[in-house]
Design a protein around this motif. Structure first.
Motif, PDB file in Angstrom:
ATOM      1  N   LYS A   2       9.673  10.360   0.119  1.00 58.02           N
ATOM      2  CA  LYS A   2       9.066   9.038   0.111  1.00 58.02           C
ATOM      3  C   LYS A   2       9.134   8.371   1.485  1.00 58.02           C
ATOM      4  O   LYS A   2       8.255   7.601   1.867  1.00 58.02           O
ATOM      5  CB  LYS A   2       9.747   8.149  -0.927  1.00 58.02           C
ATOM      6  CG  LYS A   2       9.039   6.829  -1.177  1.00 58.02           C
ATOM      7  CD  LYS A   2       9.783   5.962  -2.200  1.00 58.02           C
ATOM      8  CE  LYS A   2       9.862   6.629  -3.542  1.00 58.02           C
ATOM      9  NZ  LYS A   2      10.466   5.700  -4.563  1.00 58.02           N
ATOM     10  N   GLU A   3      10.154   8.690   2.250  1.00 54.92           N
ATOM     11  CA  GLU A   3      10.322   8.073   3.567  1.00 54.92           C
ATOM     12  C   GLU A   3       9.239   8.490   4.556  1.00 54.92           C
ATOM     13  O   GLU A   3       9.080   7.852   5.614  1.00 54.92           O
ATOM     14  CB  GLU A   3      11.704   8.400   4.138  1.00 54.92           C
ATOM     15  CG  GLU A   3      11.896   9.840   4.609  1.00 54.92           C
ATOM     16  CD  GLU A   3      12.168  10.828   3.476  1.00 54.92           C
ATOM     17  OE1 GLU A   3      12.351  12.028   3.754  1.00 54.92           O
ATOM     18  OE2 GLU A   3      12.224  10.376   2.298  1.00 54.92           O
ATOM     19  N   GLN A   4       8.476   9.534   4.240  1.00 54.44           N
ATOM     20  CA  GLN A   4       7.426   9.989   5.146  1.00 54.44           C
ATOM     21  C   GLN A   4       6.059   9.374   4.822  1.00 54.44           C
ATOM     22  O   GLN A   4       5.075   9.686   5.497  1.00 54.44           O
ATOM     23  CB  GLN A   4       7.325  11.517   5.113  1.00 54.44           C
ATOM     24  CG  GLN A   4       8.516  12.203   5.765  1.00 54.44           C
ATOM     25  CD  GLN A   4       8.307  13.699   5.954  1.00 54.44           C
ATOM     26  OE1 GLN A   4       7.281  14.253   5.583  1.00 54.44           O
ATOM     27  NE2 GLN A   4       9.306  14.353   6.544  1.00 54.44           N
ATOM     28  N   LEU A  38       0.825  -1.200   0.000  1.00 50.73           N
ATOM     29  CA  LEU A  38       0.000   0.000   0.000  1.00 50.73           C
ATOM     30  C   LEU A  38       0.866   1.260   0.000  1.00 50.73           C
ATOM     31  O   LEU A  38       0.529   2.261  -0.648  1.00 50.73           O
ATOM     32  CB  LEU A  38      -0.946   0.002   1.202  1.00 50.73           C
ATOM     33  CG  LEU A  38      -2.092  -1.008   1.138  1.00 50.73           C
ATOM     34  CD1 LEU A  38      -2.855  -1.032   2.453  1.00 50.73           C
ATOM     35  CD2 LEU A  38      -3.045  -0.680  -0.012  1.00 50.73           C
ATOM     36  N   ILE A  39       1.975   1.232   0.729  1.00 45.65           N
ATOM     37  CA  ILE A  39       2.901   2.368   0.714  1.00 45.65           C
ATOM     38  C   ILE A  39       3.521   2.528  -0.671  1.00 45.65           C
ATOM     39  O   ILE A  39       3.622   3.648  -1.204  1.00 45.65           O
ATOM     40  CB  ILE A  39       3.995   2.179   1.785  1.00 45.65           C
ATOM     41  CG1 ILE A  39       3.379   2.239   3.192  1.00 45.65           C
ATOM     42  CG2 ILE A  39       5.084   3.243   1.634  1.00 45.65           C
ATOM     43  CD1 ILE A  39       4.346   1.906   4.304  1.00 45.65           C
ATOM     44  N   LYS A  40       3.881   1.404  -1.269  1.00 43.96           N
ATOM     45  CA  LYS A  40       4.446   1.438  -2.624  1.00 43.96           C
ATOM     46  C   LYS A  40       3.427   1.979  -3.625  1.00 43.96           C
ATOM     47  O   LYS A  40       3.761   2.777  -4.505  1.00 43.96           O
ATOM     48  CB  LYS A  40       4.898   0.039  -3.029  1.00 43.96           C
ATOM     49  CG  LYS A  40       5.564  -0.028  -4.388  1.00 43.96           C
ATOM     50  CD  LYS A  40       6.027  -1.443  -4.706  1.00 43.96           C
ATOM     51  CE  LYS A  40       6.693  -1.498  -6.085  1.00 43.96           C
ATOM     52  NZ  LYS A  40       7.142  -2.892  -6.413  1.00 43.96           N
ATOM     53  N   LYS A  41       2.168   1.579  -3.454  1.00 44.07           N
ATOM     54  CA  LYS A  41       1.109   2.057  -4.349  1.00 44.07           C
ATOM     55  C   LYS A  41       0.944   3.568  -4.240  1.00 44.07           C
ATOM     56  O   LYS A  41       0.773   4.261  -5.253  1.00 44.07           O
ATOM     57  CB  LYS A  41      -0.201   1.344  -4.014  1.00 44.07           C
ATOM     58  CG  LYS A  41      -1.370   1.730  -4.902  1.00 44.07           C
ATOM     59  CD  LYS A  41      -2.632   0.971  -4.505  1.00 44.07           C
ATOM     60  CE  LYS A  41      -3.817   1.383  -5.374  1.00 44.07           C
ATOM     61  NZ  LYS A  41      -5.059   0.645  -4.984  1.00 44.07           N
ATOM     62  N   GLN A  42       1.009   4.086  -3.008  1.00 42.96           N
ATOM     63  CA  GLN A  42       0.883   5.530  -2.835  1.00 42.96           C
ATOM     64  C   GLN A  42       2.079   6.252  -3.439  1.00 42.96           C
ATOM     65  O   GLN A  42       1.920   7.304  -4.067  1.00 42.96           O
ATOM     66  CB  GLN A  42       0.736   5.874  -1.349  1.00 42.96           C
ATOM     67  CG  GLN A  42       0.399   7.331  -1.110  1.00 42.96           C
ATOM     68  CD  GLN A  42       0.111   7.633   0.347  1.00 42.96           C
ATOM     69  OE1 GLN A  42       1.008   7.770   1.163  1.00 42.96           O
ATOM     70  NE2 GLN A  42      -1.176   7.722   0.677  1.00 42.96           N
ATOM     71  N   ALA A  43       3.278   5.700  -3.260  1.00 44.83           N
ATOM     72  CA  ALA A  43       4.462   6.312  -3.861  1.00 44.83           C
ATOM     73  C   ALA A  43       4.345   6.352  -5.377  1.00 44.83           C
ATOM     74  O   ALA A  43       4.670   7.362  -6.021  1.00 44.83           O
ATOM     75  CB  ALA A  43       5.714   5.540  -3.445  1.00 44.83           C
ATOM     76  N   ASN A  99       6.194  18.250 -13.187  1.00 43.22           N
ATOM     77  CA  ASN A  99       7.551  18.733 -13.431  1.00 43.22           C
ATOM     78  C   ASN A  99       8.522  17.841 -12.663  1.00 43.22           C
ATOM     79  O   ASN A  99       8.446  17.749 -11.429  1.00 43.22           O
ATOM     80  CB  ASN A  99       7.673  20.188 -12.981  1.00 43.22           C
ATOM     81  CG  ASN A  99       9.011  20.799 -13.301  1.00 43.22           C
ATOM     82  OD1 ASN A  99      10.060  20.173 -13.154  1.00 43.22           O
ATOM     83  ND2 ASN A  99       8.997  22.046 -13.747  1.00 43.22           N
ATOM     84  N   VAL A 100       9.413  17.165 -13.368  1.00 42.16           N
ATOM     85  CA  VAL A 100      10.308  16.189 -12.742  1.00 42.16           C
ATOM     86  C   VAL A 100      11.187  16.858 -11.691  1.00 42.16           C
ATOM     87  O   VAL A 100      11.452  16.280 -10.618  1.00 42.16           O
ATOM     88  CB  VAL A 100      11.171  15.484 -13.811  1.00 42.16           C
ATOM     89  CG1 VAL A 100      12.174  14.546 -13.139  1.00 42.16           C
ATOM     90  CG2 VAL A 100      10.291  14.700 -14.781  1.00 42.16           C
ATOM     91  N   ASN A 101      11.644  18.051 -11.947  1.00 38.89           N
ATOM     92  CA  ASN A 101      12.491  18.746 -10.972  1.00 38.89           C
ATOM     93  C   ASN A 101      11.723  19.033  -9.680  1.00 38.89           C
ATOM     94  O   ASN A 101      12.267  18.895  -8.573  1.00 38.89           O
ATOM     95  CB  ASN A 101      13.019  20.057 -11.566  1.00 38.89           C
ATOM     96  CG  ASN A 101      13.992  19.815 -12.701  1.00 38.89           C
ATOM     97  OD1 ASN A 101      14.679  18.784 -12.748  1.00 38.89           O
ATOM     98  ND2 ASN A 101      14.074  20.759 -13.639  1.00 38.89           N
ATOM     99  N   TYR A 102      10.468  19.440  -9.832  1.00 37.34           N
ATOM    100  CA  TYR A 102       9.642  19.706  -8.645  1.00 37.34           C
ATOM    101  C   TYR A 102       9.422  18.415  -7.860  1.00 37.34           C
ATOM    102  O   TYR A 102       9.506  18.400  -6.627  1.00 37.34           O
ATOM    103  CB  TYR A 102       8.296  20.293  -9.071  1.00 37.34           C
ATOM    104  CG  TYR A 102       7.434  20.780  -7.926  1.00 37.34           C
ATOM    105  CD1 TYR A 102       7.601  22.056  -7.405  1.00 37.34           C
ATOM    106  CD2 TYR A 102       6.462  19.953  -7.356  1.00 37.34           C
ATOM    107  CE1 TYR A 102       6.814  22.510  -6.355  1.00 37.34           C
ATOM    108  CE2 TYR A 102       5.665  20.401  -6.301  1.00 37.34           C
ATOM    109  CZ  TYR A 102       5.844  21.672  -5.805  1.00 37.34           C
ATOM    110  OH  TYR A 102       5.075  22.120  -4.760  1.00 37.34           O
ATOM    111  N   LEU A 103       9.169  17.322  -8.574  1.00 37.62           N
ATOM    112  CA  LEU A 103       8.952  16.025  -7.928  1.00 37.62           C
ATOM    113  C   LEU A 103      10.190  15.567  -7.167  1.00 37.62           C
ATOM    114  O   LEU A 103      10.107  15.185  -5.989  1.00 37.62           O
ATOM    115  CB  LEU A 103       8.562  14.988  -8.977  1.00 37.62           C
ATOM    116  CG  LEU A 103       8.406  13.552  -8.498  1.00 37.62           C
ATOM    117  CD1 LEU A 103       7.198  13.422  -7.576  1.00 37.62           C
ATOM    118  CD2 LEU A 103       8.256  12.599  -9.689  1.00 37.62           C
ATOM    119  N   GLU A 104      11.328  15.614  -7.817  1.00 36.01           N
ATOM    120  CA  GLU A 104      12.559  15.113  -7.198  1.00 36.01           C
ATOM    121  C   GLU A 104      12.984  15.962  -6.012  1.00 36.01           C
ATOM    122  O   GLU A 104      13.494  15.436  -5.012  1.00 36.01           O
ATOM    123  CB  GLU A 104      13.675  15.062  -8.242  1.00 36.01           C
ATOM    124  CG  GLU A 104      13.429  13.997  -9.318  1.00 36.01           C
ATOM    125  CD  GLU A 104      14.526  13.983 -10.371  1.00 36.01           C
ATOM    126  OE1 GLU A 104      15.357  14.934 -10.378  1.00 36.01           O
ATOM    127  OE2 GLU A 104      14.570  13.046 -11.181  1.00 36.01           O
TER     128      GLU A 104
END
Length: 619
Positions: free
Chosen positions: A464-466, A439-444, A454-459
């Motif tokens: 992900k650790e939260q 479920l955590i993987k699905k949300q990620a 925007n890839v820069n905004y995403l990165e």
């Protein structure tokens, strides 16, 4: 119910004229929360500044105005209601305390003097308050168990600022910077808030005191910048009820009735939000049983919409003999009210249901009803959503006789549940930790695959650790998550901001502490049984409610025809404008502007989130 704001400076006499101007600006930003008056106070050292906007509910006399002082030592600003204040007042009178008002505010002050920080454990209510102790030179902050009332804070220029809403902080120059991680969570998964970090708001460097927490800011010992907080109550620590209480129909009903009795305490008119569901209808039944007269129910109708509940509402109000006042929100209301609603909400909303509640609160204000009882919390407490059914079945599959599992699966299916059962459910039942990880993987994945992000905004923004999903081995595990970290905190925010936008107060009988503790300790079979959700509530009210309501099989609530609203040409224009704003802010790629507005399904979900986020950022 009110709005509170405070400034604590690190040093004495730090530009007192400036602090006075700014506490007034903060309080002015909260005027909608308290239309009946305002008050200000500062201590002799010019180090503590309190502001208050008053909505008069209990003891409407000037004597009960705030900031209120007690014993030449304590000063309070307070937002909320303590429903058991009369009982506490009597016990404090018996120990020698004396009171100059009939307010619950003064009872809080006396309880603080008597019990110290443990006073919050005595309160049945919704509250966020601040008490300045002049003798110890320390500030005490507290928030109710479920977080019905908000309390935000930040540090700025060697000042500690706090308020009921973030707009009071923005009014004095605190930056309004959305947290990119939470922007991404909302866009990808519809999530607001970070489960593992409830102290973080949607905006950078603005924090909130989490529900069921109390805190101290000590400045007399030379230490500055440290807020000592602790949790004082946790529903998860509730012990399972004893087997002789496994059939709690009478006990549950008695606790709910007592909760409603206390929540009827008011010196101004009281009514209720009323859908065609079992939660709000049960409240109205017990209100009538308690002898309340001239009761008004406020409802939203959607004629012609498949999920309209007007038939049940009319049947119920006619049978019970209560006055029914209704509104019919339309796409015109969404177009004309979205900006204003989001101004009050301050953070994104997941559906147009929030607007429906906004319009119901406006309706109550137009009728002069100040306090409304509401059924929020019952679904999360008792397993009222269809999405909980598979968790219940997984618990039965793993722990119970297969015959019981087969019986309930057949019953829910017969009642129209289409969730299905297959190998994934069996796997999740036997390996809950793996299911949690999936479920955590699905949300990620949902966040990382936001179309045209925007890839820069995403990165740069995604943490992900939260991410967090609960480890579910029983129905109660998922209910606890939704009560404290998932659905309910969001719904409580909707309720507070929507009601206070019109100077109204919402009271929630299902969140009475003893009632919640009983429900949390019950076996799952008392929450789901014979193919019905919320079994104990239905069973306890089956003699009072019409059978069409007590044993209805569908769950709706305030659900509007959002899909059709989104097809309006004017809505599409607003969606496109929101896209342009989010592209300009670097959140989406420019080619997103060439994508057609979605008509159905997933695309429409994204369009709603973009619309909300773009509108919120523009306000």
């Amino acid at each position: 119910m009110c709005g509170i704001a405070g400034i604590i400076t690190a040093t004495c006499s730090a530009e007192p004229d400036k602090q006075i101007r700014e506490i007034q600006a903060m309080t002015g930003a909260l005027a909608h929360r308290g239309p009946d008056g305002e008050g200000f106070w500062k201590d002799e050292s010019n180090q503590v500044y309190f502001g208050h906007r008053r909505l008069s509910i209990i003891d409407v006399s000037p004597a009960a105005a705030q900031p209120m002082q007690y014993g030449n030592r304590f000063t309070i600003i307070y937002n909320g209601e303590i429903y058991n204040f009369k009982e506490l007042r009597e016990s404090l009178l018996a120990t020698g305390y004396r009171f100059a008002t009939a307010s619950d505010t003064e009872v809080i002050l006396a309880a603080y003097q008597e019990y110290g920080v443990s006073c919050v454990e005595q309160f049945d209510g919704m509250f966020a308050f601040a008490i300045w102790d002049a003798e110890k030179a320390e500030l005490f902050l507290a928030r109710d168990r479920m977080g019905e009332k908000p309390l935000f804070f930040t540090w700025q220029e060697r000042r500690f600022l706090f308020a009921s809403e973030m707009k009071a902080l923005w009014a004095v120059g605190v930056p309004k910077k959305p947290d990119p991680h939470q922007v991404l969570l909302y866009l990808g998964a519809g999530v607001t808030g970070i489960s593992l970090h409830p102290e973080q708001s949607f905006y950078q460097d603005i924090f909130q005191l989490p529900p069921a927490h109390r805190a101290l800011l000590k400045i007399g010992n030379g230490i500055w910048g440290q807020l000592e907080s602790e949790r004082y109550w946790d529903l998860n620590s509730t012990r399972p009820v004893a087997p002789d209480r496994w059939h709690p129909t009478d006990e549950f009903r008695a606790l709910l009735k007592e909760s409603i009795r206390k929540r009827l305490r008011s010196d101004v008119p009281v009514g209720s939000s009323l859908s065609g569901g079992v939660d709000s209808s049960s409240i109205a039944c017990l209100v009538k049983e308690l002898g309340a007269e001239n009761w008004t129910g406020f409802s939203a109708l959607f004629p012609g919409f498949e999920k309209d509940e007007s038939g049940l509402i009319m049947e119920f109000t006619s049978q019970l003999g209560i006055r029914s006042v209704t509104c019919t929100p339309t796409v015109e209301d969404l177009l004309s009210n979205l900006d204003r609603m989001l101004y009050h909400q301050e953070v994104p909303v997941e559906s147009a249901s929030a607007l429906v509640q906004f319009k119901v609160m406006e309706l109550a204000a137009s009728e002069g009803v100040t306090v409304l009882l509401d059924g929020q919390g019952a679904d999360e407490l008792l397993g009222g959503y269809d999405s909980y059914i598979h968790w219940f079945l997984q618990e039965l599959w793993r722990t119970g006789p297969r015959s019981e599992f087969k019986k309930e699966l057949k019953a829910f299916t017969a009642h129209g549940w289409t969730g299905g059962w297959g190998w994934r459910n069996r796997f999740a039942a036997w390996f809950p930790q793996v299911a949690q990880e999936q479920l955590i993987k699905k949300q990620a994945n949902a966040v990382e695959r936001i179309p045209y992000i925007n890839v820069n905004y995403l990165e740069a923004g995604f943490r992900k650790e939260q991410l967090y999903k609960p480890l579910v081995t029983s129905l109660q595990d998922i209910l606890y998550f939704d009560l404290t970290m998932g659905r309910l905190p969001e719904l409580l925010r909707y309720a507070d901001r929507n009601s206070m936008a019109f100077g109204r107060e919402i009271r929630l009988p299902y969140l009475q502490p003893n009632l919640m503790e009983l429900a949390a300790g019950l076996p799952s079979g008392q929450k789901m049984q014979h193919g019905y959700t919320k079994w104990v509530l239905r069973d306890s009210m089956k003699e009072q409610l019409p059978a069409s309501i007590a044993w209805q099989k569908r769950k709706i609530g305030y659900e509007p025809p959002q899909a059709s609203w989104m097809q309006d040409a004017r809505m599409k224009q607003k969606i496109f404008a929101a896209r342009e704003l989010l592209v300009d802010r670097g959140i989406f790629q420019k080619r997103y502007l060439d994508r057609p507005i979605g008509d159905t399904g997933t695309n429409q979900v994204y369009d709603w989130r973009v619309l909300v986020l773009g509108t919120l950022f523009a306000t």
